[in-house]
Design an enzyme around this catalytic site. Structure first.
Site, short mmCIF file in Angstrom:
data_model
loop_
_atom_site.label_atom_id
_atom_site.label_comp_id
_atom_site.label_asym_id
_atom_site.label_seq_id
_atom_site.Cartn_x
_atom_site.Cartn_y
_atom_site.Cartn_z
N SER A 58 0.85 -1.19 0.00
CA SER A 58 0.00 0.00 0.00
C SER A 58 0.88 1.24 0.00
O SER A 58 1.95 1.26 0.62
CB SER A 58 -0.89 0.02 1.25
OG SER A 58 -1.72 -1.11 1.30
N ALA A 111 -6.53 2.54 1.84
CA ALA A 111 -7.95 2.79 2.10
C ALA A 111 -8.15 3.35 3.51
O ALA A 111 -8.93 4.28 3.73
CB ALA A 111 -8.74 1.50 1.92
N HIS A 152 -10.52 -3.96 -3.37
CA HIS A 152 -10.49 -5.04 -4.35
C HIS A 152 -11.84 -5.18 -5.05
O HIS A 152 -12.53 -4.21 -5.29
CB HIS A 152 -10.02 -6.35 -3.71
CG HIS A 152 -8.63 -6.27 -3.11
ND1 HIS A 152 -7.60 -5.59 -3.72
CD2 HIS A 152 -8.12 -6.79 -1.96
CE1 HIS A 152 -6.51 -5.71 -2.98
NE2 HIS A 152 -6.81 -6.42 -1.90
#
Length: 283
Positions: A58, A111, A152
């Site tokens: 990430s 996220a 996803h």
């Protein structure tokens, strides 16, 4: 030389990206690769320990591993007007979201950082529970959480679950940042390799992505084995969202988006220090 450890998530976009490498369809200059498939939170944690030679991580996690890894110019997952979503049985306002229990896919995911930026408060000021990304729908539907932060393929399948979208964080980021994409993931390489070796490996990985884009139908078929609850059409759509021109090279807009994403996170006390971003240059 022993095989290079290459970590990526068991998702159709990553499987698509590394199709050429996994099937030995591109030249590798004598290098071999051991594919290690783990969820992104696990890969993020492993990167903090410097365990893998090359890994998908990430962008949020990069803030904690930039001393060990350099960002490769290819492999980006960018939310270009779309991205992680907050979903619930009913639509909640931002103020209401901040008061609810939120199931999140990991505290080092991009996220989760985007959620903190959107709410305007750090994690310690709202209620969340970490849930494996593929169990977030179940957590919301069972009442274990009020809201789910989905990543996803959940971004394409939430309607089947009978849920409502409270916010699309990729769309929010784009609106607030002049159309810039939301930087979600990237590929990194360990700095223990000499610069010229990193450059060679970088070219191999970029060639794998280009091969898949040039042989899209075959690469999507390969990726289908990792497409949970998706047929070929939906898997192809998902791959197109996250393997595209951004993935071949961030470009200046992509680089600026990462600088802004991590810069704002630092200014708001969400990451420990301002990042000097080290991108390997395309050659």
């Amino acid at each position: 030389m022993p095989p290079l450890t290459l970590g990526h998530s068991p998702d159709p976009d990553d499987a698509f990206m590394f199709y050429g490498l996994a099937r030995n369809l591109i030249p590798t200059q004598g290098f071999t690769f051991e594919h290690i498939l783990q969820d992104i939170q696990t890969l993020n944690e492993r990167a903090t320990r410097g365990e893998l030679d090359i890994s998908a991580i990430s962008i949020h996690a990069y803030a904690y591993v930039s001393d060990k890894y350099a960002l490769l110019p290819s492999g980006a997952s960018m939310g270009d007007g779309y991205g992680p979503m907050l979903v619930a049985k009913q639509a909640f306002t931002k103020a209401e979201v901040g008061q609810k229990k939120i199931a999140v896919p990991g505290t080092m995911t991009s996220a989760f950082l985007a959620l903190q930026l959107w709410l305007g408060k750090p994690a310690k000021e709202f209620n969340f529970v970490v849930v494996p990304f593929d169990q977030i729908f179940s957590a919301v539907k069972s009442g274990a959480a009020d809201i789910g932060l989905i990543i996803h393929e959940g971004q394409l399948t939430w309607q089947k679950e009978g849920l409502k979208v409270c916010e699309d964080l990729g769309a929010w980021w784009s609106r607030d940042n002049g159309g810039l994409p939301l930087p979600l993931g990237g590929n990194v390489i360990h700095k223990r390799f000499a610069p010229e070796v990193r450059q060679t490996i970088s070219k191999i990985l970029t060639a794998s992505i280009q091969f898949s884009l040039d042989h899209r139908q075959e690469a999507v078929q390969h990726a289908l084995q990792y497409a949970r609850d998706m047929g070929s059409d939906l898997a192809d759509k998902f791959v197109g969202m996250y393997v595209n021109h951004w993935t071949l090279d961030y470009g200046e807009k992509g680089r600026e988006s990462i600088r802004r994403f991590l810069g704002r996170a630092f200014e708001r006390g969400l990451i420990p220090h301002r990042q000097e971003l080290e991108f390997m240059e395309t050659v």
